[in-house]
Motif scaffolding. Structure first.
Motif, PDB file in Angstrom:
ATOM      1  N   GLU A   3     145.443  64.759  34.807  1.00  0.00           N
ATOM      2  CA  GLU A   3     144.900  65.970  35.413  1.00  0.00           C
ATOM      3  C   GLU A   3     143.409  65.817  35.680  1.00  0.00           C
ATOM      4  O   GLU A   3     142.755  64.935  35.126  1.00  0.00           O
ATOM      5  CB  GLU A   3     145.156  67.184  34.520  1.00  0.00           C
ATOM      6  N   THR A   9     137.382  66.780  40.136  1.00  0.00           N
ATOM      7  CA  THR A   9     137.843  67.161  41.474  1.00  0.00           C
ATOM      8  C   THR A   9     136.718  67.040  42.491  1.00  0.00           C
ATOM      9  O   THR A   9     136.921  66.552  43.607  1.00  0.00           O
ATOM     10  CB  THR A   9     138.390  68.598  41.469  1.00  0.00           C
ATOM     11  N   PHE A  91     144.950  74.836  50.012  1.00  0.00           N
ATOM     12  CA  PHE A  91     144.554  74.296  48.716  1.00  0.00           C
ATOM     13  C   PHE A  91     144.055  75.415  47.802  1.00  0.00           C
ATOM     14  O   PHE A  91     144.429  75.495  46.634  1.00  0.00           O
ATOM     15  CB  PHE A  91     143.418  73.271  48.884  1.00  0.00           C
ATOM     16  N   VAL A  95     145.611  76.778  44.029  1.00  0.00           N
ATOM     17  CA  VAL A  95     144.936  76.583  42.736  1.00  0.00           C
ATOM     18  C   VAL A  95     144.341  77.867  42.183  1.00  0.00           C
ATOM     19  O   VAL A  95     143.640  77.834  41.171  1.00  0.00           O
ATOM     20  CB  VAL A  95     143.835  75.503  42.830  1.00  0.00           C
ATOM     21  N   ILE A 101     143.836  70.340  37.746  1.00  0.00           N
ATOM     22  CA  ILE A 101     144.833  69.946  38.746  1.00  0.00           C
ATOM     23  C   ILE A 101     145.607  68.741  38.230  1.00  0.00           C
ATOM     24  O   ILE A 101     145.034  67.667  38.013  1.00  0.00           O
ATOM     25  CB  ILE A 101     144.166  69.580  40.086  1.00  0.00           C
ATOM     26  N   ASP A 102     146.910  68.926  38.005  1.00  0.00           N
ATOM     27  CA  ASP A 102     147.783  67.798  37.695  1.00  0.00           C
ATOM     28  C   ASP A 102     148.585  67.479  38.954  1.00  0.00           C
ATOM     29  O   ASP A 102     148.347  68.069  40.011  1.00  0.00           O
ATOM     30  CB  ASP A 102     148.683  68.102  36.498  1.00  0.00           C
ATOM     31  N   LEU A 103     149.536  66.556  38.869  1.00  0.00           N
ATOM     32  CA  LEU A 103     150.259  66.168  40.076  1.00  0.00           C
ATOM     33  C   LEU A 103     151.071  67.325  40.642  1.00  0.00           C
ATOM     34  O   LEU A 103     151.164  67.483  41.856  1.00  0.00           O
ATOM     35  CB  LEU A 103     151.174  64.973  39.802  1.00  0.00           C
ATOM     36  N   ALA A 106     148.661  69.452  42.492  1.00  0.00           N
ATOM     37  CA  ALA A 106     148.226  68.759  43.704  1.00  0.00           C
ATOM     38  C   ALA A 106     149.313  68.814  44.767  1.00  0.00           C
ATOM     39  O   ALA A 106     149.030  69.008  45.961  1.00  0.00           O
ATOM     40  CB  ALA A 106     147.876  67.310  43.382  1.00  0.00           C
ATOM     41  N   MET A 109     149.266  72.151  46.247  1.00  0.00           N
ATOM     42  CA  MET A 109     148.119  72.269  47.139  1.00  0.00           C
ATOM     43  C   MET A 109     148.451  71.743  48.530  1.00  0.00           C
ATOM     44  O   MET A 109     148.243  72.423  49.538  1.00  0.00           O
ATOM     45  CB  MET A 109     146.927  71.480  46.580  1.00  0.00           C
ATOM     46  N   LEU A 151     149.063  61.259  38.447  1.00  0.00           N
ATOM     47  CA  LEU A 151     148.374  61.541  39.705  1.00  0.00           C
ATOM     48  C   LEU A 151     148.258  60.286  40.561  1.00  0.00           C
ATOM     49  O   LEU A 151     148.539  60.309  41.765  1.00  0.00           O
ATOM     50  CB  LEU A 151     146.980  62.100  39.425  1.00  0.00           C
ATOM     51  N   PHE A 155     150.096  59.807  44.238  1.00  0.00           N
ATOM     52  CA  PHE A 155     149.324  59.654  45.477  1.00  0.00           C
ATOM     53  C   PHE A 155     149.448  58.254  46.064  1.00  0.00           C
ATOM     54  O   PHE A 155     149.268  58.085  47.272  1.00  0.00           O
ATOM     55  CB  PHE A 155     147.863  60.036  45.249  1.00  0.00           C
ATOM     56  N   VAL A 204     142.151  59.297  48.547  1.00  0.00           N
ATOM     57  CA  VAL A 204     142.515  59.982  47.297  1.00  0.00           C
ATOM     58  C   VAL A 204     143.186  58.987  46.350  1.00  0.00           C
ATOM     59  O   VAL A 204     142.850  58.910  45.159  1.00  0.00           O
ATOM     60  CB  VAL A 204     143.459  61.173  47.567  1.00  0.00           C
TER      61      VAL A 204
END
Length: 222
Positions: A3, A9, A91, A95, A101-103, A106, A109, A151, A155, A204
């Motif tokens: 996270e 972030t 986004f 949130v 923010i964890d996966l 995300a 978002m 994460l 990604f 990212v």
């Protein structure tokens, strides 16, 4: 990394902004085949405006994304400005009330951002736009979150999906934007918007992998 807090972030999006700005020439070259060749300039302008916001203290993650979206909207102009504003608006909505923010967050978002773009810009997959990179990446993020991936793992998979989506636009005929007037002549060119969206996912992913490696190295040293 499981996270990210506010500080992490902000660092992530500072890195993203730098990477997007660095590819200004490449995005312009892509856009010269279908548009007026200024996509890279517009993207750079928007992310430079985002950098200004990222340097300022923000109360919440929601406010951070709201302010970044507004800055990009006012600085980019044209068709892409409202699209990035919609993305970051999504986004912010996703949130609201969150401090980290964890996966899963995300994925929410990007899913909400993609929904805002689809509705607000009246766009869908297969029209040779940035949505052809965004939509498949969102699906992969959601699936990765369900599978409990980190994460960086999520990604990395989304990055590959976005890159494939952007590459697929080469064989598409444009149905949105100025390029739609070229009809069959638009086939054979990669869409600049899809390419820049894929680049966002790449940056990212690169940041998250780098941070995870740094964390592992620190743990080994200790």
């Amino acid at each position: 990394m499981t996270e990210m807090n506010m500080c992490r972030t902000v660092s992530l999006f500072e890195y993203v902004a730098e990477e997007m700005i660095s590819q200004e020439k490449y995005f312009c070259e892509l856009d010269s085949g279908l548009g007026d060749g200024d996509h890279g300039v517009t993207i750079s302008r928007g992310f430079r405006a985002a950098q200004q916001i990222l340097q300022q203290p923000q109360e919440t993650l929601e406010k951070l994304f709201q302010n970044v979206g507004s800055a990009m909207m006012s600085s980019m102009g044209g068709a892409i400005g409202p699209i990035y504003a919609l993305l970051f608006q999504g986004f912010a909505q996703a949130v609201a009330g969150k401090e980290k923010i964890d996966l899963s967050a995300a994925a929410d978002m990007f899913e909400k951002g993609a929904s805002e773009v689809s509705i607000g810009a009246d766009v869908q997959e297969g029209q040779k736009t940035m949505f052809d990179a965004l939509a498949p990446a969102v699906r992969v993020l959601k699936q990765s979150a369900k599978e409990g991936k980190s994460l960086s793992e999520g990604f990395l998979a989304a990055r590959k999906a976005a890159e494939r989506g952007a590459e697929d636009t080469v064989d598409m005929m444009a149905k949105k934007g100025r390029a739609r007037f070229l009809r069959e002549k638009s086939i054979g060119h990669k869409d600049a918007g899809a390419a820049s969206m894929a680049a966002l996912f790449v940056s990212v992913s690169d940041f998250l992998v780098r941070e995870e490696e740094r964390s592992e190295n620190r743990n080994e040293e200790n």
